[in-house]
Design a protein around this motif. Structure first.
Motif, mmCIF file in Angstrom:
data_model
loop_
_atom_site.group_PDB
_atom_site.id
_atom_site.type_symbol
_atom_site.label_atom_id
_atom_site.label_comp_id
_atom_site.label_asym_id
_atom_site.label_seq_id
_atom_site.Cartn_x
_atom_site.Cartn_y
_atom_site.Cartn_z
ATOM 1 N N VAL A 43 0.691 -1.235 -0.455
ATOM 2 C CA VAL A 43 -0.266 -0.170 -0.287
ATOM 3 C C VAL A 43 0.538 1.751 -0.022
ATOM 4 C CG1 VAL A 43 -0.543 0.220 2.335
ATOM 5 C CG2 VAL A 43 -1.955 0.740 0.968
ATOM 6 N N PRO A 44 0.668 2.365 -0.775
ATOM 7 C CA PRO A 44 1.549 3.390 -1.321
ATOM 8 C C PRO A 44 1.316 4.285 0.285
ATOM 9 C CG PRO A 44 -0.296 4.039 -2.173
ATOM 10 C CD PRO A 44 -0.176 2.206 -1.579
ATOM 11 N N GLY A 53 -10.340 9.293 -5.847
ATOM 12 C CA GLY A 53 -9.512 8.959 -7.073
ATOM 13 C C GLY A 53 -8.455 8.008 -5.823
ATOM 14 N N ALA A 54 -7.717 9.154 -5.255
ATOM 15 C CA ALA A 54 -6.581 8.343 -4.218
ATOM 16 C C ALA A 54 -6.877 6.722 -3.126
ATOM 17 C CB ALA A 54 -6.209 9.521 -3.477
ATOM 18 N N GLU A 56 -9.493 5.431 -3.645
ATOM 19 C CA GLU A 56 -9.846 3.637 -4.493
ATOM 20 C C GLU A 56 -8.195 3.585 -4.697
ATOM 21 O OE1 GLU A 56 -12.768 2.166 -4.384
ATOM 22 O OE2 GLU A 56 -13.879 4.179 -3.443
ATOM 23 N N GLN A 57 -7.487 3.604 -5.083
ATOM 24 C CA GLN A 57 -6.259 3.460 -5.039
ATOM 25 C C GLN A 57 -5.673 2.058 -4.058
ATOM 26 O OE1 GLN A 57 -2.499 6.384 -5.425
ATOM 27 N NE2 GLN A 57 -1.629 4.357 -6.509
ATOM 28 N N ARG A 58 -5.554 3.598 -2.571
ATOM 29 C CA ARG A 58 -5.306 2.064 -1.750
ATOM 30 C C ARG A 58 -6.233 1.765 -1.164
ATOM 31 N NH1 ARG A 58 -1.795 6.236 1.488
ATOM 32 N NH2 ARG A 58 -1.894 4.549 3.020
ATOM 33 N N TYR A 59 -7.326 1.641 -1.349
ATOM 34 C CA TYR A 59 -8.166 0.441 -1.303
ATOM 35 C C TYR A 59 -8.383 -0.659 -2.092
ATOM 36 C CZ TYR A 59 -11.019 3.741 1.468
ATOM 37 O OH TYR A 59 -11.341 4.649 2.179
ATOM 38 N N THR A 60 -8.033 -0.707 -3.710
ATOM 39 C CA THR A 60 -7.515 -1.304 -4.634
ATOM 40 C C THR A 60 -5.843 -2.260 -3.818
ATOM 41 O OG1 THR A 60 -8.470 -0.914 -6.028
ATOM 42 C CG2 THR A 60 -7.492 -1.935 -7.033
ATOM 43 N N VAL A 61 -5.086 -1.584 -3.403
ATOM 44 C CA VAL A 61 -4.171 -2.051 -3.198
ATOM 45 C C VAL A 61 -4.179 -3.242 -1.651
ATOM 46 C CG1 VAL A 61 -1.720 -1.696 -2.370
ATOM 47 C CG2 VAL A 61 -2.694 -0.377 -4.524
ATOM 48 N N GLN A 64 -5.465 -6.334 -2.388
ATOM 49 C CA GLN A 64 -4.641 -6.878 -3.601
ATOM 50 C C GLN A 64 -3.792 -7.712 -2.224
ATOM 51 O OE1 GLN A 64 -2.879 -4.314 -6.154
ATOM 52 N NE2 GLN A 64 -4.476 -4.702 -7.988
ATOM 53 N N GLN A 94 -12.813 -1.696 1.918
ATOM 54 C CA GLN A 94 -11.719 -0.472 2.239
ATOM 55 C C GLN A 94 -11.083 -0.960 3.218
ATOM 56 O OE1 GLN A 94 -15.881 3.032 0.326
ATOM 57 N NE2 GLN A 94 -15.311 2.457 2.367
#
Length: 321
Positions: A43-44, A53-54, A56-61, A64, A94
């Motif tokens: 996670v970033p 958007g930011a 959602e990126q965290r949630y996606t990573v 994974q 999330q």
């Protein structure tokens, strides 16, 4: 008057048992269960941007990362952990971060953080973890339903929770390790939602963590419930500008824990001192109803109603003082 010596003897007996337990268990040779392997998280960075958007990126990573940990747990033969992780990786969940190593760490959001005006951070106590995560999720959803529009609940499982009956649950060691992570989360929330009201809801041993993270916190409210004590004498010693609340259910066994702190030579300081609902502690005491130690966020309970009111910035119902 005859009851007073009896109470003192009972207190001394309980304290002796507490100290004996803290000393005897570590030397008993009880083995820790083998750790479930998990990959390093990807996670970033720290939370700094609440744009949809930011997030959602965290949630996606994080999803994974959870799935990768689940595959590794299944390969290791731990089907219970693998099943728990599959549930955590379900669509719509999330997670701001996830790390399956060393017992597991996770930060989950229930609600819309990007637009939240009121944020509750649940800080759980002993005996929780990835294998029993469903209970934390249920509690978070119950609180989120109780909040009106604009509320978000964050489940912060940011430390290796001690077993409920263990020496680690009698000292501040785990809390000292966990506090910087909780402080970092609150700072991140304040950075991305500067106008939001942030409340730390600290259950049981989680109240010790909150106390350790309290000095200088940007949280608006610090709520201690089902607490064994927090490791200091009074609310002033928390050195926080947050409003400090305390509550305990009428059926909570934690009321029977001796509120003492004793230095055990060459081991640790055992116990957590003053009862947070005692007048001398100096917190504002709210009505937590008649429930037991795990009942504070039960739907329909007085404790859930009042915790939600505190999160919203309203006065709780039936304030004791």
């Amino acid at each position: 008057m005859a009851d007073r010596p009896r109470r003192r003897r009972t207190r001394r007996a309980l304290l002796a048992a507490l100290v004996t337990f803290a000393v005897a268990v570590p030397v008993s040779g009880a083995a820790r269960p083998a750790a479930v392997p998990a990959p390093a998280p990807t996670v970033p960075g720290q939370l700094r941007d609440a744009a949809p958007g930011a997030l959602e990126q965290r949630y996606t990573v994080s999803r994974q990362d959870i799935r990768a940990a689940g595959r590794m747990a299944a390969g290791h033969g731990d089907l219970k952990r693998a099943a728990s992780l599959r549930a955590m990786a379900a669509p719509g969940r999330q997670f701001l971060s996830f790390d399956g190593r060393d017992g597991g760490r996770s930060v989950e959001v229930v609600g819309e953080l990007s637009s939240a005006r009121r944020i509750a951070v649940l800080v759980p106590g002993a005996g929780v973890g990835l294998d029993a995560y469903g209970r934390l999720r249920r509690d978070a959803r119950a609180l989120h339903r109780e909040l009106d529009e604009g509320g978000a609940v964050i489940v912060w499982l940011g430390y290796r929770s001690p077993a409920t009956v263990s020496p680690a649950a009698l000292t501040t060691g785990r809390a000292d390790e966990a506090a910087p992570g909780l402080r970092t989360l609150v700072d991140g929330l304040r950075a991305v939602r500067p106008a939001a009201r942030i409340s730390l809801l600290c259950h049981s041993y989680g109240s010790v963590i909150c106390a350790r993270s309290a000095p200088g916190t940007s949280a608006d409210a610090l709520v201690l419930y089902g607490s064994p004590g927090v490791g200091c004498d009074d609310a002033a010693a928390l050195r926080t500008g947050a409003r400090v609340w305390a509550g305990r259910g009428g059926g909570d066994w934690i009321a029977r824990v001796p509120h003492v702190r004793v230095r055990v030579p060459f081991v640790a300081t055992v116990g957590f001192g003053t009862d947070p609902v005692a007048e001398e502690f100096g917190a504002e005491v709210f009505d937590a109803g008649d429930g037991g130690h795990s009942d504070y966020l039960l739907p329909g309970s007085r404790s859930l109603t009042n915790l939600a009111r505190i999160v919203a910035g309203a006065e709780p119902l039936g304030v004791s003082r």
